[in-house]
Design an enzyme around this catalytic site. Structure first.
Site, mmCIF file in Angstrom:
data_model
loop_
_atom_site.group_PDB
_atom_site.id
_atom_site.type_symbol
_atom_site.label_atom_id
_atom_site.label_comp_id
_atom_site.label_asym_id
_atom_site.label_seq_id
_atom_site.Cartn_x
_atom_site.Cartn_y
_atom_site.Cartn_z
ATOM 1 C CD GLU A 92 -6.190 -4.627 12.994
ATOM 2 O OE1 GLU A 92 -6.195 -5.822 13.372
ATOM 3 O OE2 GLU A 92 -5.270 -4.128 12.336
ATOM 4 C CB SER A 219 0.539 -14.965 24.509
ATOM 5 O OG SER A 219 -0.716 -14.623 23.983
ATOM 6 C CG LEU A 220 4.494 -20.796 26.795
ATOM 7 C CD1 LEU A 220 4.834 -20.113 28.124
ATOM 8 C CD2 LEU A 220 4.220 -22.282 27.018
ATOM 9 C CG ASN A 297 -1.378 -14.670 9.818
ATOM 10 O OD1 ASN A 297 -1.496 -15.364 8.819
ATOM 11 N ND2 ASN A 297 -2.272 -14.684 10.794
ATOM 12 C CB CYS A 341 -3.496 -9.412 15.890
ATOM 13 S SG CYS A 341 -4.184 -8.329 17.130
#
Length: 357
Positions: A92, A219-220, A297, A341
């Site tokens: 993607e 990315s925590l 999301n 994603c």
């Protein structure tokens, strides 16, 4: 055998390849300009190179290895592409229209092995790394879309936040970054490029020494080891203490701001005490820290999670602000299409599986 995409070579590597094949350096410069300034779709359009050189290129390289499978366009101008690779794997790419320009989110791996429990990307395990050429090709496909329609628009920003862990494909990602940042090519400014990692500590240290002025995002998603380990498997290998030590080293070496990505999961990591813990965690680096609060999301396969209420997000935001932490609530894009994603790819793979049964 599948030919390598010429997009996979940095300008320096292209020059070396030409010299190794008995060609002059200036020919490599000409070809580079055709690829990234004039942005041709085939070698045959390179009108000022010899027939023999054109044949040499065609015998050794492909141009864009991607085949478009699905395009989803959202009302806000976000476009999500599903591409097929030569080996039939799918990836993607997302185009987002921002106030400051066109931003493209690229994928770096076919699938992902990091195994974050809230993420659609890891639903399908990593098959392989993308080549540098396959990553560059995502940008070129989007740029060609505008070129072909005579639209005077260019990709100005890139986020390396698609499917996969970029630092698990470090060498190819670095070549990709050098190619798109090259001032004689696409010339996308380093400060307009952001690479996100889930926290591969050795690679964060290596990235600090790379000399690239590219932005780093972490990315925590949790302020303590207990919560982070429960939602991100990587925290077992690189717990928060090790991660923060590497980030401190990165900041010391580069003096660059680090963005901390934080997905808001209802009743998991979104309480005011979590916000206070996060503020405490970043206190010693708050001048060069920036927190991005991300609305979740939902992904059908991860129905144990739901998005935080607006009230919870605002309370979290307020706690950070009161502690002097720079933060923002991320603007959502493409909410009327498969926004998460990896979601579009996962859906298509399921359809293919059913079709082939």
């Amino acid at each position: 055998m599948q030919k390598e995409s010429i997009y996979g070579l940095t300008r320096e590597q292209l020059v070396d390849w030409f010299l190794a094949h008995g060609e002059k350096k200036f020919r490599a410069t000409q070809v580079w300009e055709w690829l990234y300034t004039k942005r041709v779709a085939s070698f045959s359009e390179m009108s000022n190179i010899s027939k023999s050189l054109m044949t040499l290129l065609e015998e050794n390289f492909s141009l864009n290895p991607l085949k478009q499978v699905i395009v989803q366009e959202a009302q806000d101008g976000t476009v999500k592409y599903l591409f097929e690779l030569p080996d039939k794997n799918m990836i993607e790419t997302v185009l987002m229209r921002q106030e400051y320009g066109l931003s493209v989110c690229v994928t770096t791996q076919v699938g992902c092995n990091i195994g974050c429990t809230f993420c659609a990307s890891g639903l399908l395990k990593k098959q392989r790394d993308l080549t540098a050429g396959e990553i560059v090709a995502q940008i070129m496909w989007v740029q060609h879309y505008f070129d072909e329609r005579g639209l005077d628009e260019r990709v100005s920003h890139v986020v390396v936040m698609g499917i996969g862990e970029p630092f698990d494909n470090y060498a190819n990602v670095m070549n990709f970054l050098r190619t798109i940042n090259d001032d004689k090519g696409l010339a996308i400014g380093a400060r307009h490029i952001t690479v996100s990692t889930s926290g591969l500590v050795p690679k964060i240290r290596e990235f600090a020494d790379s000399g690239l002025q590219v932005n780093l995002a972490i990315s925590l998603h949790a302020p303590n080891n207990e919560v982070r380990t429960s939602i991100m498997r990587i925290n077992r290998s690189f717990p928060i203490e090790k991660l923060m030590a590497a980030i401190d080293e990165y900041i010391e070496k580069t003096n660059r701001r680090v963005t901390f990505e934080y997905i808001m999961l209802s009743q998991v990591n979104d309480r005011p005490e979590h916000a206070q813990q996060l503020a405490d965690l970043l206190r010693n680096k708050k001048k060069l820290s920036y927190v991005n609060l991300i609305p979740y999301n939902p992904v059908s396969e991860h129905d144990q999670y739901s998005r935080s209420s607006k009230e919870a997000v605002l309370k979290f935001y307020d706690v950070l602000k009161k502690n002097g932490i720079n933060c923002v609530i991320r603007k959502e894009h493409g909410t009327d299409i498969d926004a998460a994603c990896g979601q579009l790819r996962s859906k298509q793979m399921k359809k293919e599986k059913v079709k082939n049964q």
